[in-house]
Write a protein that holds these residues in place. Structure first.
Motif, PDB file in Angstrom:
ATOM      1  N   LYS A   1      99.000 -47.843  88.037  1.00 21.31           N
ATOM      2  CA  LYS A   1      98.882 -48.733  86.876  1.00 21.31           C
ATOM      3  C   LYS A   1      97.440 -49.211  86.686  1.00 21.31           C
ATOM      4  O   LYS A   1      96.942 -49.315  85.564  1.00 21.31           O
ATOM      5  N   GLU A   2      96.745 -49.484  87.786  1.00 17.10           N
ATOM      6  CA  GLU A   2      95.356 -49.910  87.699  1.00 17.10           C
ATOM      7  C   GLU A   2      94.477 -48.790  87.152  1.00 17.10           C
ATOM      8  O   GLU A   2      93.581 -49.019  86.329  1.00 17.10           O
ATOM      9  N   ILE A   3      94.735 -47.541  87.629  1.00 22.93           N
ATOM     10  CA  ILE A   3      93.969 -46.388  87.138  1.00 22.93           C
ATOM     11  C   ILE A   3      94.167 -46.204  85.645  1.00 22.93           C
ATOM     12  O   ILE A   3      93.212 -45.955  84.890  1.00 22.93           O
ATOM     13  N   ILE A   4      95.403 -46.338  85.191  1.00 20.91           N
ATOM     14  CA  ILE A   4      95.686 -46.177  83.762  1.00 20.91           C
ATOM     15  C   ILE A   4      94.953 -47.233  82.940  1.00 20.91           C
ATOM     16  O   ILE A   4      94.356 -46.933  81.905  1.00 20.91           O
ATOM     17  N   GLU A   5      94.976 -48.473  83.424  1.00 20.03           N
ATOM     18  CA  GLU A   5      94.333 -49.562  82.666  1.00 20.03           C
ATOM     19  C   GLU A   5      92.814 -49.374  82.641  1.00 20.03           C
ATOM     20  O   GLU A   5      92.175 -49.604  81.600  1.00 20.03           O
ATOM     21  N   ARG A   6      92.211 -48.952  83.772  1.00 22.55           N
ATOM     22  CA  ARG A   6      90.768 -48.729  83.784  1.00 22.55           C
ATOM     23  C   ARG A   6      90.363 -47.619  82.823  1.00 22.55           C
ATOM     24  O   ARG A   6      89.347 -47.713  82.144  1.00 22.55           O
ATOM     25  N   ASN A   7      91.130 -46.582  82.743  1.00 25.42           N
ATOM     26  CA  ASN A   7      90.805 -45.480  81.831  1.00 25.42           C
ATOM     27  C   ASN A   7      90.968 -45.889  80.370  1.00 25.42           C
ATOM     28  O   ASN A   7      90.225 -45.417  79.508  1.00 25.42           O
ATOM     29  N   ARG A   8      91.928 -46.739  80.109  1.00 22.91           N
ATOM     30  CA  ARG A   8      92.073 -47.232  78.740  1.00 22.91           C
ATOM     31  C   ARG A   8      90.843 -48.047  78.316  1.00 22.91           C
ATOM     32  O   ARG A   8      90.336 -47.910  77.201  1.00 22.91           O
ATOM     33  N   VAL A   9      90.372 -48.895  79.238  1.00 20.96           N
ATOM     34  CA  VAL A   9      89.178 -49.696  78.941  1.00 20.96           C
ATOM     35  C   VAL A   9      87.959 -48.801  78.751  1.00 20.96           C
ATOM     36  O   VAL A   9      87.163 -48.985  77.818  1.00 20.96           O
ATOM     37  N   ALA A  10      87.789 -47.810  79.615  1.00 20.10           N
ATOM     38  CA  ALA A  10      86.642 -46.903  79.511  1.00 20.10           C
ATOM     39  C   ALA A  10      86.680 -46.139  78.196  1.00 20.10           C
ATOM     40  O   ALA A  10      85.638 -45.952  77.538  1.00 20.10           O
ATOM     41  N   TYR A  11      87.856 -45.687  77.814  1.00 24.71           N
ATOM     42  CA  TYR A  11      87.989 -44.957  76.552  1.00 24.71           C
ATOM     43  C   TYR A  11      87.631 -45.854  75.357  1.00 24.71           C
ATOM     44  O   TYR A  11      86.911 -45.434  74.438  1.00 24.71           O
ATOM     45  N   LYS A  12      88.100 -47.089  75.388  1.00 23.89           N
ATOM     46  CA  LYS A  12      87.828 -48.019  74.275  1.00 23.89           C
ATOM     47  C   LYS A  12      86.347 -48.340  74.159  1.00 23.89           C
ATOM     48  O   LYS A  12      85.775 -48.374  73.060  1.00 23.89           O
ATOM     49  N   GLU A  13      85.689 -48.592  75.306  1.00 23.41           N
ATOM     50  CA  GLU A  13      84.264 -48.903  75.295  1.00 23.41           C
ATOM     51  C   GLU A  13      83.450 -47.733  74.750  1.00 23.41           C
ATOM     52  O   GLU A  13      82.517 -47.922  73.977  1.00 23.41           O
ATOM     53  N   ALA A  14      83.767 -46.538  75.165  1.00 23.43           N
ATOM     54  CA  ALA A  14      83.046 -45.362  74.679  1.00 23.43           C
ATOM     55  C   ALA A  14      83.301 -45.140  73.190  1.00 23.43           C
ATOM     56  O   ALA A  14      82.405 -44.740  72.447  1.00 23.43           O
ATOM     57  N   GLN A  15      84.524 -45.388  72.764  1.00 20.28           N
ATOM     58  CA  GLN A  15      84.864 -45.193  71.356  1.00 20.28           C
ATOM     59  C   GLN A  15      84.105 -46.178  70.448  1.00 20.28           C
ATOM     60  O   GLN A  15      83.720 -45.830  69.326  1.00 20.28           O
ATOM     61  N   GLU A  16      83.882 -47.405  70.934  1.00 25.41           N
ATOM     62  CA  GLU A  16      83.170 -48.403  70.132  1.00 25.41           C
ATOM     63  C   GLU A  16      81.700 -48.048  69.925  1.00 25.41           C
ATOM     64  O   GLU A  16      81.061 -48.562  69.004  1.00 25.41           O
ATOM     65  N   LYS A  17      81.149 -47.177  70.737  1.00 28.94           N
ATOM     66  CA  LYS A  17      79.763 -46.753  70.584  1.00 28.94           C
ATOM     67  C   LYS A  17      79.598 -45.688  69.505  1.00 28.94           C
ATOM     68  O   LYS A  17      78.485 -45.494  68.999  1.00 28.94           O
ATOM     69  N   LEU A  18      80.645 -44.997  69.160  1.00 34.07           N
ATOM     70  CA  LEU A  18      80.541 -43.854  68.259  1.00 34.07           C
ATOM     71  C   LEU A  18      79.968 -44.198  66.879  1.00 34.07           C
ATOM     72  O   LEU A  18      79.180 -43.409  66.342  1.00 34.07           O
ATOM     73  N   PRO A  19      80.311 -45.361  66.246  1.00 35.39           N
ATOM     74  CA  PRO A  19      79.738 -45.636  64.921  1.00 35.39           C
ATOM     75  C   PRO A  19      78.217 -45.738  64.914  1.00 35.39           C
ATOM     76  O   PRO A  19      77.595 -45.568  63.861  1.00 35.39           O
ATOM     77  N   PHE A  20      77.614 -46.009  66.073  1.00 35.00           N
ATOM     78  CA  PHE A  20      76.161 -46.151  66.141  1.00 35.00           C
ATOM     79  C   PHE A  20      75.483 -44.900  66.676  1.00 35.00           C
ATOM     80  O   PHE A  20      74.272 -44.892  66.899  1.00 35.00           O
TER      81      PHE A  20
END
Length: 401
Positions: free
Chosen positions: A174-193
């Motif tokens: 469960k911790e691994i899944i949550e960490r990957n979700r956060v990493a994916y979201k952070e990387a996705q927020e960089k895409l518009p710039f």
């Protein structure tokens, strides 16, 4: 005999010529009424006075604060001026419909002033491509790791194992899944710039909008359309002139004698209009080597007819009050030499123009230092018409010429 007749005839002609100038002088002699007008006296009967709106009143006295005449300058108050600077390096592009924006253009707070098309050097473009690839890699790795962890978690939950090892593994997954979700979201927020694929020879990033920080006028333009600006460069200076301050230098030794609560009076540039202004408590230290200190007064400027930098004649209260002759400002008339005059009523149908020396006053009345006494009758309304009547004969003579 013939010579005697000729000499007699010439003598008569000479005598006639000598008398002729006296006759012409008698013909052009000024009539009494016109001579009186040249001395500043105007005769008007009651009907004529009513026709031009003559109103008279008595000279009164009132307590007047001793005033100083000083010169002041209009300045923009603190907080009503802002220099808009470039938030990034790029090319300035005007907002739609604002291509003719220039000095004096009125803008509102948060109104769009344009945008900055980001300019990238080759090194910056390469760095952004690397950052975009890293963001894509982080997102893909996060998705793969999250999917594998979800599959293992599903098996454990379906197997129904209740051992301590199985329970600890569930928490890890469960911790691994949550960490990957956060990493994916952070990387996705960089895409518009970041640039998008496929990469072109020149990368085009999203423009940076520029908005007005306050409501006012553009007083200075530092940029033109399509100009390249560096981050921090000034673009425009915007000032709010709806209210201005009047800066008046005062000798530091005279400052304690100026009451804070008493208003001052400002003569507006180019007019004879007088505005009452209130003191602004904006203390400033005296600079070394300078024996004056600046005091400030607030002046409303709703129509924007006044400009920072203009000078005004100020009447500043100082000292004690004293009784002085007082008249309405409407009773004054000014000539082309800057002299003040009033019309003194001699009798019901005669008025004499009288020079006076003005003193302090307010928006409605003004004190007279010399030239009038309490109880005298003056014209308080219709002064301009009476002035025209006084010089009407001169104007007619010029028209006849």
């Amino acid at each position: 005999m013939r010579k005697k007749h000729v000499l007699l005839f010439l003598l008569l002609c000479v005598l006639a010529g000598c008398e002729r100038p006296d006759e012409e002088a008698a013909e052009v002699e000024e009539p009494p009424e016109q001579a009186a007008r040249t001395r500043g006296v105007v005769h008007l009967d009651q009907d004529a006075q009513a026709a031009i709106g003559i109103v008279t009143g008595k000279v009164t006295t009132s307590p007047q604060q001793e005033m100083w005449e000083r010169l002041g300058w209009l300045v923009v108050p603190p907080g009503q001026q802002s220099v808009v600077k470039a938030a990034a390096t790029g090319f300035y592009l005007p907002a739609i419909g604002e291509s003719k924006m220039t000095v004096g253009t009125a803008v509102s707070q948060d109104a769009p002033l344009g945008s900055l098309q980001i300019f990238l050097s080759p090194q910056e473009a390469a760095q952004l491509v690397v950052a975009k690839e890293e963001a894509d890699l982080v997102m893909n790795q996060a998705l793969v790791s999250q999917r594998l962890a979800e599959q293992q978690l599903e098996k454990l939950e379906r197997g129904g194992s209740t051992s301590i090892v199985a329970g600890k593994r569930l928490l890890e997954l469960k911790e691994i899944i949550e960490r990957n979700r956060v990493a994916y979201k952070e990387a996705q927020e960089k895409l518009p710039f970041l640039p998008s694929e496929p990469y072109a020879d020149s990368l085009n990033l999203k423009s940076v909008p520029v908005k007005s920080p306050l409501t006012g006028l553009i007083s200075t333009m530092h940029v033109v359309p399509r100009q390249l600006v560096v981050q921090g460069d000034p673009l425009w200076t915007i000032e709010d002139w709806s209210t201005l301050w009047i800066k008046v230098p005062i000798f530091e030794g005279d400052l304690p004698g100026i009451p804070h609560e008493n208003p001052a009076y400002a003569v507006l540039p180019g007019t004879l209009s007088v505005e009452q202004v209130e003191r602004v408590m904006h203390p400033q230290p005296t600079e070394p080597g300078r024996r004056t200190v600046d005091i400030y007064y607030r002046l409303k400027n709703p129509r924007g007819q006044l400009r920072p930098g203009q000078s005004l004649l100020m009447e500043i209260p100082h000292g004690k009050t004293e009784m002085q002759a007082t008249i309405p400002r409407s009773a004054l008339i000014w000539d082309g030499m800057g002299n003040a005059w009033v019309y003194l009523q001699i009798d019901p149908e005669h008025f004499r123009r009288q020079m006076v020396e003005t003193g302090p006053g307010d928006a409605e009345t003004i004190s007279i230092m010399r030239g009038l006494k309490q109880g005298e009758t003056i014209v308080t309304s219709g002064v301009q018409s009476l002035y025209g009547e006084e010089f009407k004969s001169d104007l007619q003579a010029e028209d006849d010429d």
